[in-house]
Write an enzyme that holds these catalytic residues in place. Structure first.
Site, PDB file in Angstrom:
ATOM      1  N   GLU A 304     -63.765  13.068 -25.572  1.00 46.35           N
ATOM      2  CA  GLU A 304     -64.133  13.405 -26.958  1.00 46.35           C
ATOM      3  C   GLU A 304     -63.631  12.349 -27.941  1.00 46.35           C
ATOM      4  O   GLU A 304     -64.325  11.988 -28.891  1.00 46.35           O
ATOM      5  CB  GLU A 304     -63.585  14.783 -27.339  1.00 46.35           C
ATOM      6  CG  GLU A 304     -64.137  15.945 -26.531  1.00 46.35           C
ATOM      7  CD  GLU A 304     -65.607  16.246 -26.803  1.00 46.35           C
ATOM      8  OE1 GLU A 304     -66.212  15.589 -27.661  1.00 46.35           O
ATOM      9  OE2 GLU A 304     -66.150  17.150 -26.126  1.00 46.35           O
ATOM     10  N   ARG A 308     -66.343  10.016 -30.004  1.00 46.51           N
ATOM     11  CA  ARG A 308     -66.388  10.276 -31.451  1.00 46.51           C
ATOM     12  C   ARG A 308     -65.597   9.235 -32.231  1.00 46.51           C
ATOM     13  O   ARG A 308     -66.085   8.681 -33.224  1.00 46.51           O
ATOM     14  CB  ARG A 308     -65.844  11.668 -31.768  1.00 46.51           C
ATOM     15  CG  ARG A 308     -66.646  12.775 -31.095  1.00 46.51           C
ATOM     16  CD  ARG A 308     -66.162  14.152 -31.500  1.00 46.51           C
ATOM     17  NE  ARG A 308     -66.598  15.149 -30.533  1.00 46.51           N
ATOM     18  CZ  ARG A 308     -66.916  16.392 -30.839  1.00 46.51           C
ATOM     19  NH1 ARG A 308     -66.844  16.813 -32.073  1.00 46.51           N
ATOM     20  NH2 ARG A 308     -67.299  17.245 -29.904  1.00 46.51           N
ATOM     21  N   ASP A 437     -74.125  16.481 -17.998  1.00 44.77           N
ATOM     22  CA  ASP A 437     -75.208  15.924 -18.817  1.00 44.77           C
ATOM     23  C   ASP A 437     -75.151  14.417 -19.068  1.00 44.77           C
ATOM     24  O   ASP A 437     -76.024  13.650 -18.660  1.00 44.77           O
ATOM     25  CB  ASP A 437     -75.298  16.685 -20.153  1.00 44.77           C
ATOM     26  CG  ASP A 437     -73.951  16.835 -20.881  1.00 44.77           C
ATOM     27  OD1 ASP A 437     -72.916  16.393 -20.353  1.00 44.77           O
ATOM     28  OD2 ASP A 437     -73.939  17.415 -21.988  1.00 44.77           O
ATOM     29  N   GLU A 573     -79.031  17.727 -29.768  1.00 41.78           N
ATOM     30  CA  GLU A 573     -79.817  17.156 -28.661  1.00 41.78           C
ATOM     31  C   GLU A 573     -81.333  17.180 -28.876  1.00 41.78           C
ATOM     32  O   GLU A 573     -82.028  16.202 -28.564  1.00 41.78           O
ATOM     33  CB  GLU A 573     -79.460  17.847 -27.336  1.00 41.78           C
ATOM     34  CG  GLU A 573     -78.077  17.520 -26.815  1.00 41.78           C
ATOM     35  CD  GLU A 573     -76.948  18.246 -27.539  1.00 41.78           C
ATOM     36  OE1 GLU A 573     -77.230  19.250 -28.233  1.00 41.78           O
ATOM     37  OE2 GLU A 573     -75.785  17.827 -27.418  1.00 41.78           O
TER      38      GLU A 573
HETATM   39  C1  DMJ Z   1     -71.489  15.838 -28.733  1.00 50.57           C
HETATM   40  O1  DMJ Z   1     -70.135  15.668 -28.825  1.00 50.57           O
HETATM   41  C2  DMJ Z   1     -72.109  14.867 -27.781  1.00 50.57           C
HETATM   42  O2  DMJ Z   1     -73.472  14.798 -27.993  1.00 50.57           O
HETATM   43  C3  DMJ Z   1     -71.846  15.231 -26.348  1.00 50.57           C
HETATM   44  O3  DMJ Z   1     -72.514  14.378 -25.468  1.00 50.57           O
HETATM   45  C4  DMJ Z   1     -72.308  16.633 -26.091  1.00 50.57           C
HETATM   46  N1  DMJ Z   1     -71.764  17.558 -27.023  1.00 50.57           N
HETATM   47  C5  DMJ Z   1     -71.807  17.257 -28.425  1.00 50.57           C
HETATM   48  C6  DMJ Z   1     -73.054  17.675 -29.146  1.00 50.57           C
HETATM   49  O4  DMJ Z   1     -73.691  18.758 -28.693  1.00 50.57           O
END
Ligand code: DMJ
Length: 673
Positions: A304, A308, A437, A573
């Site tokens: 994270e 970010r 994912d 998404e």
């Molecule tokens: C974000 O932090 C990123 O897109 C991550 O890959 C998946 N979760 C969140 C958004 O849904």
């Protein structure tokens, strides 16, 4: 031959100065002698023969001419500036960071020297990456087009004017609107059901594909203005109640901390740049400069904080050219490195930034597969920028290791990997949703970032998509929507996370980069499904998870929602995929779908006092049950992709020059070999 005379009125005799300069003066005894030494001596003799006043007048005149020269130079037009800047641009990268060498040059030009441009940039220039050079390199799809700077700037000024008008109009409108209350929050009932009024009209160009050839700049349109307005509203809440903290709690007008690092502010930096919000960006930059400190006794999640914070800082550095962001990126990058000190080199999930220690979660020594394989774009770019290969080495090793692992099912990976053994654990469960994912997303994106040379990445990606087709695709009833389900020990489940909706965009990006055309076909069918996950729900907002009906039942839709899954966290998404689909097809329906989603966010998640909130129940329009949290990715991703989706300007983050990380932070594609 030149002969000049300068006359100055003044006291007798000495007042008249006659200076003759020319080759005649150089002809002395011994005939023509133009040697440098002779000329120097002769001039010096002449100079000594002059009175003090004469010398002073001459010096004054030279000084005067020099000042005139400087003034006329600085008032020259843009064309001249661009000529002079161009040559120095090439030298800037090395100058701005002593000792910096790019391991791989980027397709994009090197950012301008930060301190030189900071505080002195043209208004809204942040909407675009620094001016690219006029030379074209590489294959045609990677070539950099000459900028259209003058007209573009004009458009940006117009845009800001329109934004200000919009904000004014919004204030007036707000006072006239009635509001409804529900569970502690007051929501504007029909907020932005129509685009806010503005003089700026949508561009006439129907398709982004056609836009590639257009010569004129693309003005910002009404839908983009609505995104800017939404961003400002969200930002207002963050600024008023959560400034410098991780997340806004818009209902309680407070904040929550996750890492204590101003997560929302950092995640939103490049969005502000792209949206052209100069003042907001400037204020946030100040906070980064004075208040962002990583030397803290705080545990952060490696994944994270990489996607970010590190990703956000790197992309903001690239867009703004401000070295402050690179310095901060280096700082956090170094502090995250202890995560890789494990027996298997598969990183731990958590790192203490101040102590330099890392550890797995308390209950396991496993890490999540998506987490350890979705930090590569950022660390690789950090190596390229700093010339320090340790970052790239660490993350490449993870990918190489995962490439060789057994336990995959036709390219599909399990969700966990052990940090001691380096083996997959919890075998037999395969999903494109949570915990797996972005593994798939980053296979493709690393391949693109590195100039499409790393064949193992491509191999793994192609194999995985085949695995998806073979094991996870099904069609729902009654609308026969193609969706991506899950496989648990051979048993197919018709469950699909909203997170999976990144996939149509990724497939489309792959097809755009020359991969199988049937990937694009699949992308088209899947994005329709993702849209239906919104359209078939009462609020027009998707829940976190849906279950598709495999058998037609009277009165049943394709989408079923379980009570535990009916929340919406303002996730990006679907909008992300809509952006790619529109970029590559030019089909306006994708913009229209995104517009519907934005309006529903405004209807059901907007908090009047500032900010947007996650909701607990997408099935209840009269009480969607606000959760009191605005996730940082709403500003970092959702609104950014909305803005780009509504744009017809393919150069507004050109996907042949940038690759978005999984948090929507654009990073440069490296020059192909
Ligand atoms: C974000 O932090 C990123 O897109 C991550 O890959 C998946 N979760 C969140 C958004 O849904």
């Amino acid at each position: 031959m030149y002969s000049g005379t300068v006359a100055v009125a003044g006291p007798p005799l000495r007042d008249f100065i006659s200076v003759t300069v020319g080759p005649e003066e150089a002809v002395g005894v011994g005939g023509y002698n133009n040697s440098k030494a002779w000329r120097r001596r002769s001039c010096w003799r002449k100079w000594k023969q002059l009175s003090r006043l004469q010398r002073s007048v001459i010096l004054f005149l030279f000084a005067f001419l020099a000042v005139c020269g400087v003034i006329s130079y600085t008032s020259m037009g843009e064309a001249w500036k661009s000529i002079t800047n161009k040559s120095s641009d090439d030298q800037r990268t090395e100058q701005e960071i002593p000792g910096l060498k790019l391991a791989n040059p980027a397709v994009l030009p090197a950012p301008q020297k930060a301190d030189a441009i900071h505080g002195d940039y043209p208004e809204l220039s942040r909407q675009k990456p620094p001016k690219p050079p006029h030379v074209r390199r590489g294959p045609s799809n990677l070539q950099i087009k000459a900028p259209r700077r003058d007209t573009r700037l004009k458009t940006r000024h117009d845009t800001m004017r329109a934004v200000e008008e919009l904000v004014e109009a919004d204030k007036v409108e707000k006072t006239e609107k009635s509001i409804i209350s529900w569970r502690g929050a007051v929501i504007e009932p029909d907020q932005s059901t129509e685009p806010p009024s503005s003089k700026i009209m949508e561009p006439e160009k129907p398709s982004s594909v056609e836009a590639e050839d257009q010569k004129e700049p693309v003005p910002i349109n009404e839908r983009q203005l609505a995104v800017i307005e939404a961003f400002r509203h969200a930002w207002k809440g963050y600024k008023d109640f959560a400034w410098g903290h991780d997340e806004l709690k818009p209902l309680s007008k407070s904040y929550s901390e996750w890492f204590g690092l101003g997560l929302t502010l950092i995640d939103a930096l490049d969005t502000m740049w792209i949206l052209g919000l100069k003042d907001e960006f400037e204020e946030a930059r100040k906070w980064v400069a004075t208040d962002l400190v990583f030397d803290k006794n705080v545990d952060v999640n490696l994944f994270e904080s990489t996607i970010r914070i590190l990703g956000g800082l790197l992309s903001t550095y690239h867009l703004s050219g401000d070295s402050l962001f690179l310095e901060k990126a280096k700082d956090i990058g170094n502090r995250l490195m202890p995560a890789f000190k494990t027996p298997s080199k598969i990183p731990y999930s958590d790192v203490n930034l101040g102590r330099g220690t890392a550890h797995p979660p308390r209950w396991t020594s496993d890490s999540t597969v998506a987490e350890v394989t979705s930090i590569q774009l950022e660390f690789r770019e950090l190596s390229r920028l700093t010339g320090d290969e340790k970052f790239q080495k660490a993350v490449d090793e993870v990918m190489k290791h995962v490439h060789t692992l057994s336990g995959k099912n036709d390219g599909l990976v399990p969700m966990f990997i052990n940090t001691n053994s380096g083996q997959f654990t919890h075998l037999g469960v395969y999903t494109l949703g949570a915990r797996a994912d972005s593994y798939y997303e980053y296979l493709l994106k690393q391949w693109i970032q590195g100039g499409k040379k790393e064949n193992e990445l491509l191999e793994d990606y192609m194999r995985a998509i085949e695995g998806v087709k073979k094991h996870l695709l099904q069609r729902s009833e009654p609308k026969k929507l193609t969706f991506v389900g899950e496989l648990t020990h051979g048993h197919f489940s018709a469950k699909m996370d909203h997170l999976v909706c990144f996939l149509p965009g990724t497939l489309a990006l792959g097809a755009h980069n020359g991969l199988a055309a049937d990937h694009m076909k699949l992308a088209e069918t899947l994005i329709e499904t993702c849209y239906q996950m919104y359209a078939q729900v009462e609020t027009g907002l998707s829940p976190e998870i849906v279950h598709f009906n495999l058998h037609a039942q009277k009165g049943h839709k394709d989408v079923e929602i379980k009570p535990a899954d009916r929340h919406n966290l303002l996730r990006p998404e679907t909008v992300e995929s809509l952006f790619y689909m529109y970029r590559f097809t030019g089909d306006k329906k994708y913009q229209d779908w995104g517009w519907e989603i934005l309006q529903n966010f405004n209807r059901y998640t907007r908090v009047p006092t500032g900010g947007y909130t996650s909701i607990n129940n997408v099935q209840n329009p009269s009480n969607p049950e606000p959760r009191d949290k605005m996730e940082s990715f709403f500003l970092g991703e959702t609104l950014k992709y909305m803005f780009l989706l509504f744009s017809d300007d393919i150069d507004l983050i050109n996907v042949d020059k940038y690759v978005f990380n999984t948090e929507a932070h654009p990073l440069p594609i490296w020059v192909p070999a």
